[in-house]
Design an enzyme around this catalytic site. Structure first.
Site, PDB file in Angstrom:
ATOM      1  N   TRP A 185      59.169 -12.723-106.771  1.00 46.56           N
ATOM      2  CA  TRP A 185      60.349 -12.972-105.602  1.00 46.56           C
ATOM      3  C   TRP A 185      60.231 -11.878-104.516  1.00 46.56           C
ATOM      4  O   TRP A 185      61.171 -11.533-104.136  1.00 46.56           O
ATOM      5  CB  TRP A 185      61.631 -12.906-106.616  1.00 46.56           C
ATOM      6  N   ASP A 186      59.260 -10.831-104.599  1.00 46.28           N
ATOM      7  CA  ASP A 186      59.360  -9.852-103.899  1.00 46.28           C
ATOM      8  C   ASP A 186      60.334  -8.679-104.379  1.00 46.28           C
ATOM      9  O   ASP A 186      60.923  -8.102-103.211  1.00 46.28           O
ATOM     10  CB  ASP A 186      59.019 -10.155-102.342  1.00 46.28           C
ATOM     11  N   TYR A 187      60.781  -8.672-105.391  1.00 50.63           N
ATOM     12  CA  TYR A 187      61.833  -7.934-105.948  1.00 50.63           C
ATOM     13  C   TYR A 187      61.235  -6.385-106.085  1.00 50.63           C
ATOM     14  O   TYR A 187      61.712  -5.848-107.146  1.00 50.63           O
ATOM     15  CB  TYR A 187      62.436  -8.358-107.184  1.00 50.63           C
ATOM     16  N   ASP A 188      60.211  -5.992-105.486  1.00 42.02           N
ATOM     17  CA  ASP A 188      59.730  -4.641-105.536  1.00 42.02           C
ATOM     18  C   ASP A 188      61.055  -3.794-105.431  1.00 42.02           C
ATOM     19  O   ASP A 188      61.809  -3.761-104.610  1.00 42.02           O
ATOM     20  CB  ASP A 188      58.335  -4.481-104.685  1.00 42.02           C
ATOM     21  N   LYS A 235      66.416  -4.615-104.950  1.00 47.51           N
ATOM     22  CA  LYS A 235      66.787  -5.742-104.066  1.00 47.51           C
ATOM     23  C   LYS A 235      67.553  -6.998-104.870  1.00 47.51           C
ATOM     24  O   LYS A 235      67.945  -7.662-104.193  1.00 47.51           O
ATOM     25  CB  LYS A 235      65.297  -6.413-103.578  1.00 47.51           C
TER      26      LYS A 235
END
Length: 807
Positions: free
Chosen positions: A481-484, A510
């Site tokens: 999810w690009d929850y970096d 995020k």
């Protein structure tokens, strides 16, 4: 013809036009309502549409029954709205204002309808119209009133005066300290006198960020050392200015270029005239420089030095007094960060975060382009000697011994998780804390290695002296999810419930989560619960069985959405958002992407982003600002992928080397408004002792933005997406400027009440900072204003505010 049937022609025409308007309104709801019901959604829009369409036809035929029918439909709408949305202001506005306006017009038409049928005029309808008008006017006035999501309850904590001799002297790091607290022990400006703040000086950098979004952005927070401020611009120009006047003392232009993502969030500072500490002196000697990097062996030629990483992957050391390159650092003041990286395509490796000065070392990560292809540059983290520029250690996480410097002929491992945001450092524990990203691409992870999966979206603690790993804590498993981790960790001590304290690390994400870890061990202090995770069906992908959820602290803007949470400026707009919502596959947080449309909430922009948190240690309050923007995502099979390169946050992305390309965009209405109900951005205060939300308020108005990007010019405090950080002071103030409108605001940090705001020429994405001048004794609050995100208005302003000078 008697007087009951004498109806002016204009009135007859207006009634017919009203009938047509109500008919069109009804038909729009009817058509959309049918589709919504087919998707399993609410029946209201279909029923209201059918009744309104019939009522509109009757009105066009000038039949009084049309008015009665619409009146009944409006009463039913009122009842439905209260059941569907409760007594919440903005959801009710979306459901009721447009139907109420039509009801007002219908009530005004009632006497004309009666007379046209030879009946008594029925002027009682004017009373109904008056009630509706008062309600609409009251709603309009009420829209300008702030609406806290949660108000502070009980006794507010007292303001603790700054002890004599404990006043802050300098703002030496991006987050003020290496702990990233963004807290200033200053109390000259207080909630009582903050309204007297005025512009003390304005400086111009000359570097205007002409693009927005994924190009140039001004996101800088200046440093203050003594009587000088140091700032950097989107294209890495470094400027020193007088702290009392804003006049330029020197400027340095590295001529840095990059095809996108031009920004410099901050600088580093080091005083090379001081002797190394005992811990630093005992540390292993730095490794020799590669052949391309030579260092002077003579005495330090730059006593106090400014450090900067650039968008074209260089590390600079400048003399803080003159701006000249330090000849004893690296190769004539420059270290090439491309060394050991192998092939770097234009724009694939940039550095935008402030370097971390940790004792005698400078620690740097780097931003790697998103979603373009596999095998992109390494996410290696490196430490350099701050005096010589010599490489001290590297953390190349795919290797068994990631902390051993590599032979210059060997490249760092490609496509490893990176650290694109700022890091934190605890000198007492001797640990550096890395908030990691994930191995690109974001929405496909079938090729990731076990090492990638271990270190993606995690906090990693390394020994500052050696780079050896002490602990790792992951916040998202197998991140799709690009929850970096986008934010600098915040280091502070929290009560242990036994009269003592625990060394805490607070990491915002995020995904709207706040993790509280023991920064010595990496063990959660507040409860984290592993929840079953939704599973996907993309061929060749694997999915984590569970995901960690931080339930021991408030989750910010991370509630599971329902159809009733959909919103819009009109019922039609809201209905279209409901249709979109029902078309998505949505299983709550961590809904994985697939070949169908999937909803991601919170979106990959946040939740919380790089602005990071601030904390007031005197009250134990943590301050967090967020944005609330969902995304829709879709994986495109490789054979069907025809366009898109990636490297940007939205749109088509190639993800070359994987079975899928991807497509994603913001979950917005046709008017460009977020589809879920307001607020779209808030500021929150969390009590770290009780771990409860103290207050939460919407941040920002629609004065400088609006539907389809049209500025409304109205200071309606609906709460807009935020980007930037906050500043807390010991006097009980919280400053913030990262809104969609062009204001720097001050809040009472104990209650969330807005106590001051100042209009700026353009918006800001910077974080405010503050200092007391050693010459004049005045406290200044400084903000860099280059333009709000998504705003066409751009500038190059650095503005300082202070109380009026006292004679």
């Amino acid at each position: 013809m008697d007087e009951t049937t004498r109806v002016p022609a204009l009135c007859r025409v207006l009634v017919v036009l009203l009938g047509i308007l109500v008919t069109l309104f009804g038909l729009a709801l009817l058509v959309g309502g049918v589709r919504l019901v087919q998707l399993g959604g609410s029946w209201y829009f279909l029923l209201m549409g059918a009744v309104s369409a019939v009522a509109g036809v009757l009105l066009a035929m000038r039949r009084p029954n049309g008015a009665l029918l619409y009146g009944l439909a409006f009463l039913a709408t009122l009842l439905w709205a209260l059941v569907d949305a409760g007594w919440n202001f903005w959801p009710l506005v979306s459901r009721l204002v447009m139907p109420a306006v039509l009801a007002l017009l219908v009530a005004l038409a009632w006497p004309v309808l009666r007379r046209s049928r030879g009946q008594v005029a029925g002027r009682g309808a004017y009373g109904v119209a008056a009630v509706l008008l008062v309600g609409l006017l009251g709603t309009a006035v009420s829209a300008f009133q702030p609406r806290p999501v949660q108000t502070a309850q009980g006794t507010t904590p007292p303001v603790v005066p700054v002890a004599k001799g404990a006043e802050q002297r300098d703002w030496m790091h991006w987050g003020n300290t290496t702990a990233g607290t963004r807290f200033a022990a200053l109390d000259q400006i207080t909630p009582a006198n903050v309204k007297e703040l005025q512009v003390a000086w304005t400086a111009r950098t000359g570097d205007v960020p002409e693009s927005n979004g994924f190009g140039a952005e001004d996101q800088n927070t200046p440093l203050q050392i003594g009587d000088t401020l140091f700032l950097c611009t989107p294209h890495n120009q470094v400027i020193a200015i007088d702290a009392d006047s804003g006049k330029q003392r020197w400027a340095f232009d590295p001529k840095a270029t990059a095809p996108n993502w031009q920004r410099c969030r901050g600088l580093g500072y080091f005083d090379a005239t001081t002797a190394p500490s005992a811990a630093d002196a005992a540390a292993p000697a730095p490794a020799p420089l590669p052949a391309t990097e030579t260092a002077s062996t003579g005495p330090a030629l730059c006593g106090k030095r400014i450090l900067m990483t650039s968008i074209d992957a260089r590390l600079f050391a400048l003399d803080a007094k003159t701006g000249a390159l330090c000849p004893d650092f690296g190769s004539n003041g420059v270290v090439d960060l491309k060394a050991g990286m192998g092939e770097i395509k234009p724009g694939f490796y940039t550095l935008t975060a402030a370097p971390l000065v940790a004792g005698e070392l400078i620690v740097v990560g780097g931003r790697v382009a998103d979603n373009i292809e596999v095998g992109e540059p390494s996410g290696v983290v490196r430490a350099y000697n701050v005096r010589t520029g010599a490489l001290a250690w590297v953390w190349d996480l795919s290797r068994e011994t990631p902390d051993v410097p590599l032979d210059p002929s060997i490249h760092y491992t490609r496509a490893t998780p990176n650290v694109w945001t700022s890091m934190a450092y605890d000198p007492q524990l001797g640990l550096v804390y890395l908030p990691t990203g994930n191995t690109t691409p974001d929405q496909w992870a079938g090729e990731r290695t076990p090492q990638d999966d271990k270190y993606s979206s995690a906090v990693v603690a390394l020994e500052v002296a050696t780079g050896k790993e002490r602990w790792v804590y992951q916040t998202v498993h197998h991140d799709l999810w690009d929850y970096d981790l986008p934010a600098q960790p915040t280091l502070t001590d929290v009560p242990d419930g036994k009269g003592g304290t625990l060394p805490a690390l607070l990491q915002i994400t995020k995904a709207g989560q706040i993790f509280m870890l023991n920064r010595q061990t990496g063990v959660p202090i507040s409860e984290v619960r592993n929840i079953p995770a939704p599973q996907g069906n993309a061929q060749g992908e694997r999915y984590a069985a569970t995901q960690p959820l931080s339930v021991g602290l408030p989750q910010i803007g991370a509630q599971t959405l329902t159809e009733s949470d959909m919103w819009g400026a009109t019922p039609i707009d809201q209905m279209l958002c409901r249709i979109q919502f029902k078309q998505f596959r949505y299983d709550g947080m961590y809904t994985p992407p697939g070949e169908d449309l999937a909803l991601q909430w919170p979106g990959s922009l946040g939740g919380m982003n790089w602005g990071s948190a601030s904390v007031d240690p005197t009250t134990g309050y943590l301050f967090v600002n967020d944005m609330r923007l969902g995304l829709w995502t879709k994986l495109i099979p490789r054979a069907q992928m025809t366009s898109g390169d990636g490297g940007v946050e939205m749109g088509a992305a190639s993800q070359t080397g994987t079975p899928y390309g991807s497509l994603r965009d913001r979950f917005l209405s046709k008017l460009g408004i977020p589809c879920q109900k307001p607020p779209f951005g808030t500021m929150s205060a969390i009590n770290l002792a009780t771990r409860q939300l103290v207050w939460q308020v919407p941040v920002g108005t629609v004065k400088d933005t609006g539907p389809m990007g049209i500025k409304m010019g109205l200071p309606i405090p609906i709460g807009m997406p935020t980007l930037g950080g906050s500043l807390a002071t010991q006097s009980g103030l919280l400053f913030f400027a990262g809104t969609q409108d062009y204001y720097l605001r001050a809040y009472d940090s104990r209650t969330g009440e807005e106590v001051w705001k100042a209009r700026m020429p353009v918006g800001s994405q910077g974080t405010p900072m503050t200092y007391v001048s050693p010459k004049t004794g005045r406290q200044y609050v400084v903000i860099s204003a280059g333009g709000a995100r998504q705003s066409p208005d751009r500038g190059d302003y650095v503005i300082a505010y202070a109380l009026p000078e006292r004679k």
